[in-house]
Scaffold this active site. Structure first.
Site, PDB file in Angstrom:
ATOM      1  CG  ASP A  80      40.550  57.495  36.075  1.00 15.31           C
ATOM      2  OD1 ASP A  80      40.527  56.777  37.217  1.00 15.31           O
ATOM      3  OD2 ASP A  80      40.421  56.938  35.071  1.00 15.31           O
ATOM      4  CD  GLU A  92      33.890  52.374  41.971  1.00 17.68           C
ATOM      5  OE1 GLU A  92      34.807  51.278  41.854  1.00 17.68           O
ATOM      6  OE2 GLU A  92      34.339  53.435  41.720  1.00 17.68           O
TER       7      GLU A  92
END
Length: 259
Positions: free
Chosen positions: A57, A144
């Protein structure tokens, strides 16, 4: 109901193809690490390198990427940062998106959720910047706690978190025709997501131990196991992930996602 069953079909295919050992524990012979790691962890018997399918990623922080070298190195997929909040797009997104496609690497965009903007504002922004025709793998919702944010220290209640997530994901699924993947961290999952969203694929971060030791009651499709990987074609440290199934599962999953 038909839409719900269609959304579950790829999950059924994936689970059905895994070994009897379990969804996230592939039994293979002991193998050497697929990629180098500047700060490798000892995961014991449940080592991520036992998994056949590895991916990365990336965002602007990874700089200029040689995507053909990345693909040649054995990377099988990439999650590429696209948007954040209601008005930010990663400056490297367009280049990364086009280059990954040119290299023939399966890839998906991810959105970093900003808790001081509404779900609809953020869904509008994502949809405005990511063409429907370019969506092959499902989009990703990155949720998050951002402890370092200088503009948003707001931490909503678990009920609000889940409501906002659901609204955002419903908007994306309605537009792109693919149920989003949820990316999350240990603390955020503990605070908000235990036992929730069981009909969604999860991509979990766990860089010091196997996810089963950190995530209560959670099956996962992708595991981010290091932030200090070394990938040919990328300067500096890189996040590396594994897919839960084997190579055959991966091929079936990609086909299912493109229907």
């Amino acid at each position: 109901m038909q839409r719900f069953l269609l959304a579950l079909l790829p999950l059924t295919m994936l689970l059905g193809g895994c070994t009897a050992v379990g969804y996230d524990m592939i039994e293979t012979a002991s193998i050497s690490p697929r990629f180098e790691d500047t700060k490798p962890m000892d995961f014991g018997a449940r080592n991520p390198h036992k998994h056949q399918i590895h991916g990365i990623d990336v965002s602007k922080w990874n700089g200029d990427i040689d995507w053909f070298s990345v693909r040649k190195s054995g990377v099988s997929f990439a999650f590429i940062k696209a948007t954040e909040g209601k008005d930010t797009i990663d400056p490297k997104f367009d280049g990364n998106w086009r280059a990954a496609a040119s290299a023939g690497l399966p890839h998906a965009p991810y959105h970093f959720y900003y808790w001081c903007s509404s779900a609809d504002e953020q869904a509008d922004w994502f949809i405005a910047n990511i063409p429907k025709a370019a969506m092959k793998m499902p989009p990703v919702l990155d949720v998050e706690w951002n402890h370092d944010s200088k503009t948003c220290q707001y931490k909503p209640s678990p009920l609000t978190v889940r409501s906002e997530m659901q609204r955002f994901m419903d908007r994306l699924e309605a537009y792109y025709g693919k149920r989003p993947i949820i990316y999350t961290s240990v603390d955020f999952h503990r605070d908000n997501l235990v036992g929730q969203f069981k009909d969604y694929y999860f991509w979990v971060r766990s860089v010091a131990s196997h996810p089963s030791e950190k995530y209560d009651e959670r099956r996962w499709a992708f595991w981010q196991y290091t932030a200090t990987g070394a990938i040919p074609g990328i300067k500096g440290s890189t996040d590396i992930n594994v897919f839960a199934g084997d190579a055959q599962n991966w091929k079936r999953w990609l086909v299912a996602m493109n229907k």
